[in-house]
Design a protein around this motif. Structure first.
Motif, PDB file in Angstrom:
ATOM      1  N   PHE A  28     -29.210   6.186  15.101  1.00 40.57           N
ATOM      2  CA  PHE A  28     -29.478   6.775  16.408  1.00 40.57           C
ATOM      3  C   PHE A  28     -30.759   7.614  16.407  1.00 40.57           C
ATOM      4  N   ASN A  29     -30.912   8.483  15.409  1.00 38.79           N
ATOM      5  CA  ASN A  29     -32.076   9.379  15.377  1.00 38.79           C
ATOM      6  C   ASN A  29     -33.386   8.603  15.263  1.00 38.79           C
ATOM      7  N   ASP A  30     -33.414   7.609  14.380  1.00 36.54           N
ATOM      8  CA  ASP A  30     -34.639   6.819  14.221  1.00 36.54           C
ATOM      9  C   ASP A  30     -34.949   6.010  15.475  1.00 36.54           C
ATOM     10  N   PHE A  31     -33.902   5.492  16.107  1.00 34.92           N
ATOM     11  CA  PHE A  31     -34.094   4.682  17.322  1.00 34.92           C
ATOM     12  C   PHE A  31     -34.725   5.535  18.426  1.00 34.92           C
ATOM     13  N   ILE A  32     -34.183   6.723  18.665  1.00 35.39           N
ATOM     14  CA  ILE A  32     -34.699   7.602  19.723  1.00 35.39           C
ATOM     15  C   ILE A  32     -36.077   8.145  19.362  1.00 35.39           C
ATOM     16  N   ASN A  33     -36.232   8.565  18.115  1.00 35.07           N
ATOM     17  CA  ASN A  33     -37.501   9.163  17.714  1.00 35.07           C
ATOM     18  C   ASN A  33     -38.647   8.154  17.703  1.00 35.07           C
ATOM     19  N   SER A  34     -38.336   6.885  17.487  1.00 28.98           N
ATOM     20  CA  SER A  34     -39.400   5.867  17.536  1.00 28.98           C
ATOM     21  C   SER A  34     -39.976   5.770  18.949  1.00 28.98           C
ATOM     22  N   TYR A  35     -39.126   5.905  19.964  1.00 27.64           N
ATOM     23  CA  TYR A  35     -39.607   5.910  21.351  1.00 27.64           C
ATOM     24  C   TYR A  35     -40.416   7.172  21.644  1.00 27.64           C
ATOM     25  N   ARG A  36     -39.952   8.296  21.124  1.00 27.54           N
ATOM     26  CA  ARG A  36     -40.668   9.548  21.350  1.00 27.54           C
ATOM     27  C   ARG A  36     -42.050   9.520  20.688  1.00 27.54           C
ATOM     28  N   VAL A  37     -42.130   8.947  19.495  1.00 30.03           N
ATOM     29  CA  VAL A  37     -43.426   8.841  18.806  1.00 30.03           C
ATOM     30  C   VAL A  37     -44.361   7.914  19.579  1.00 30.03           C
ATOM     31  N   ASP A  38     -43.846   6.790  20.093  1.00 26.77           N
ATOM     32  CA  ASP A  38     -44.677   5.878  20.899  1.00 26.77           C
ATOM     33  C   ASP A  38     -45.208   6.597  22.139  1.00 26.77           C
ATOM     34  N   GLU A  39     -44.343   7.415  22.749  1.00 27.82           N
ATOM     35  CA  GLU A  39     -44.768   8.188  23.922  1.00 27.82           C
ATOM     36  C   GLU A  39     -45.853   9.187  23.526  1.00 27.82           C
ATOM     37  N   ALA A  40     -45.688   9.826  22.388  1.00 34.19           N
ATOM     38  CA  ALA A  40     -46.676  10.802  21.914  1.00 34.19           C
ATOM     39  C   ALA A  40     -48.012  10.124  21.612  1.00 34.19           C
TER      40      ALA A  40
END
Length: 386
Positions: free
Chosen positions: A317-329
């Motif tokens: 879950f954490n990697d899945f969500i954080n990958s989207y956040r990093v792409d947004e960043a």
């Protein structure tokens, strides 16, 4: 061929005795094969239920009524034992839920004789309030009158646990490297549950027959096949495991199966939905987002969503969500109009709740720190201008 009642009783007593011995053998073998302790207890409970009426009859005929304070119905243990045997066999001891004893608390419902003994020996009946409560008609009926409600509750419990266990087996795929005995035992579990369901139907029929015709031989009709079944159950399990070498035993006790909660169609459907939640609703921007929130959106149990992410998306879950956040960043860091924002501001705007977490995740997914990524972009822009 019709067995006379005395012959049937003798057969049940003999089979029950063998059931106790078989239960002991399997319990001893549980030192090596951990799941055997559950099947051992299942055989013990069925054998005990079969022989209890005869023990009580002999005890009462010799005025040894104290035996009724020791024995109590164990019907409500059958369902949990089936369930724990299934989980232990498929997933090993790691798959067992915490505080397993809580599943057996309903057994307390059957402690009527023990409760009566407590009232009379503890002096509680000398208290006026308890005395008045004890002699109420409803309480007297509950303690002394025969009722099928306890039996129906036992049947319902057994059926629920059997359905859960059957679904667990149906959703299981076995590792090819698992010992042959383990693979065979898991396949055999499904057949075992089918036979248990047949016994449950027979149990219902004996209750109906007893109610309509007021017979006294329904115990034999139910427990002769029941005891025969548990003998088959125990011997087959023990025979398959008897020739395993220590290395196979070690592998046998480990989780050797993967479980899928989704059909192929459901898998495609829920995978599409979870990506839609990220790409269109952009749930990842919520810094307080939890797995429970996604599960609520998909109307699925949390463990199903976790399984979907881990086994089919390939990320927790954490990697899945954080990958989207990093792409947004990355998009924001590359946008010249946002150069006046600090890296920390961009991190919080993308759903991260701390700068160190953002920096760690950014490097995990890009191989660069946010500052290095920004400098790389600036260098690329300058080179393109030249």
């Amino acid at each position: 061929m019709i067995l006379s009642l005395p012959v049937a009783d003798l057969l049940i007593l003999a089979l029950s005795l063998q059931g106790f011995i078989l239960s002991g053998i399997l319990l001893y073998s549980a030192r090596k094969i951990k799941s055997n302790r559950w099947i051992s207890l299942l055989i013990l409970c069925i054998s005990l239920e079969a022989v209890t009426p005869y023990i009580l009859q002999i005890a009462y005929s010799h005025s040894f009524t104290a035996i009724s304070y020791i024995l109590f119905p164990v019907n409500l243990a059958l369902g949990p034992l089936i369930y724990f045997y299934t989980r232990s066999l498929i997933f090993g001891d790691e798959g067992l839920p915490n505080k397993t004893y809580l599943y057996f608390l309903p057994l307390l419902i059957g402690l009527k004789h023990q409760l009566i003994w407590l009232f009379y020996t503890s002096g509680l009946l000398a208290i006026p309030f308890i005395q008045g409560l004890y002699f109420k008609t409803a309480v007297q009926n509950l303690l002394f009158a025969y009722s099928n409600r306890f039996i129906f509750l036992s049947m319902a419990s057994m059926l629920i646990y059997m359905v859960i266990s059957y679904r667990m087996i149906a959703q299981t795929t076995v590792d090819k490297d698992a010992p042959i005995a383990k693979i065979e035992d898991i396949k055999w579990l499904k057949k075992m549950l089918q036979l248990l369901f047949a016994l449950l139907v027979l149990w219902v029929l004996t209750i109906i027959v007893k109610t309509i015709f007021n017979t006294s031989w329904e115990h034999s009709i139910l427990f002769i096949p029941a005891i025969a079944f548990v003998h088959w159950l125990g011997f087959k399990a023990y025979a398959r495991q008897a020739h395993m070498v220590p290395a196979e035993v070690e592998i046998y006790n480990k989780p050797a199966a993967n479980i899928s909660y989704f059909s192929t169609t459901e898998l495609a459907e829920y995978s599409t939905l979870i990506y839609k939640l990220m790409n269109e609703e952009r749930l990842y921007l919520d810094p307080l987002l939890k797995l429970d929130d996604i599960a609520a959106k998909l109307r699925l149990p949390v463990k199903h969503v976790s399984h979907l992410l881990n086994q089919h998306v390939g990320k927790n879950f954490n990697d899945f969500i954080n990958s989207y956040r990093v792409d947004e960043a990355k998009l924001k860091l590359a946008d010249p109009s946002l150069n006046h924002f600090t890296i920390a501001a961009i991190a919080y705007d993308c759903g991260f709740n701390s700068l160190p977490t953002f920096q760690r995740c950014f490097k995990q997914f890009t191989g660069l720190t946010p500052s290095q990524y920004q400098n790389t972009l600036k260098l690329s822009v300058n080179q393109s201008k030249q």
